[in-house]
Design an enzyme around this catalytic site. Structure first.
Site, PDB file in Angstrom:
ATOM      1  N   LYS A  76      -1.402  -3.887  10.497  1.00  0.00           N
ATOM      2  CA  LYS A  76      -1.939  -4.319   9.210  1.00  0.00           C
ATOM      3  C   LYS A  76      -2.480  -5.729   9.348  1.00  0.00           C
ATOM      4  O   LYS A  76      -1.838  -6.598   9.933  1.00  0.00           O
ATOM      5  CB  LYS A  76      -0.850  -4.296   8.132  1.00  0.00           C
ATOM      6  N   SER A 132       6.258  -0.524  -0.954  1.00  0.00           N
ATOM      7  CA  SER A 132       6.562  -1.447   0.143  1.00  0.00           C
ATOM      8  C   SER A 132       7.371  -2.619  -0.388  1.00  0.00           C
ATOM      9  O   SER A 132       7.025  -3.199  -1.425  1.00  0.00           O
ATOM     10  CB  SER A 132       5.268  -1.979   0.776  1.00  0.00           C
ATOM     11  N   ARG A 139      -3.426   6.245   5.515  1.00  0.00           N
ATOM     12  CA  ARG A 139      -3.727   4.846   5.183  1.00  0.00           C
ATOM     13  C   ARG A 139      -5.021   4.468   5.895  1.00  0.00           C
ATOM     14  O   ARG A 139      -5.125   4.538   7.113  1.00  0.00           O
ATOM     15  CB  ARG A 139      -2.592   3.912   5.627  1.00  0.00           C
TER      16      ARG A 139
END
Length: 209
Positions: A135, A106, A38
């Site tokens: 995040k 998610s 990611r």
């Protein structure tokens, strides 16, 4: 897909000065059995370089490799699958592009989990369980209440994610999670391999492993 227990996601901001592949290999050697790339900041060219390196690493150790968001990168390196958020390409459209590769979604509420399961997701993320700094666009914590809902109702694999540390993972396991994801606690650790092993030890206590 192969079952998994400890899901490690890249987070290069948590290990400045350490090579990405070195860090993720330590996680694998500690017991992480699924790895996700990611990266919200790198160029496509740089993402491709990182993905190729992690694809080589994960093949070497025979662990599952997932790419977050970037379906084109996942296909280019023949990753095992992709992970998508609620605002990404719809699951059914993504399936047309990736075929039988793994698709993870998610989810933040039980309705999203039900929909992902019904539409054919291979697994879901359940979180963020606790507040997290991993995040920038994170939603409010779902708490262990959502973990309990998922454990009671969802039949595809789900992985608890978001702010999970060694000091609070027991709460998540007690709520019914059997798969755990961590980012900063793993990749930012001074002892990555040891941290992964400690997570697995705690999971074994709850699961009789």
């Amino acid at each position: 897909m192969r079952d998994f227990r400890l899901y490690a996601i890249t987070g290069e901001e948590f290990h400045p000065g350490k090579e990405l592949v070195t860090v993720m290999e330590e996680a694998i050697l500690g017991g992480a059995d699924i790895i996700q790339l990611r990266d919200k900041n790198s160029s496509k060219r740089e993402l491709l370089r990182k993905a190729r390196a992690l694809r080589e690493l994960t093949r070497k150790h025979q662990v599952t490799f997932i790419v977050n968001d970037h379906i084109d990168i996942a296909l280019a390196v023949d990753a095992d699958g992709i992970h998508l958020g609620q605002d990404d390409l719809p699951l059914q459209e993504a399936r047309k592009l990736v075929g039988n590769k793994i698709i993870g979604i998610s989810t933040h509420v039980i309705g999203e989990a039900r929909r992902a399961e019904a539409e054919g997701a291979d697994y879901i993320g359940v979180g963020p369980v606790f507040p997290t700094k991993s995040k920038a666009d994170v939603v409010d914590p779902v708490t262990t209440a959502y973990v309990r809902e998922a454990a009671a109702e969802i039949r595809i694999p789900f992985v608890a994610i978001g702010g999970i540390k060694l000091h609070n993972v027991d709460e998540v396991l007690a709520a019914g999670a059997s798969r755990i994801c961590a980012i900063s606690e793993i990749v930012g650790s001074a002892d990555i391999r040891g941290t992964c092993r400690k997570f697995l030890e705690k999971m074994n206590e709850y699961q009789g492993g």
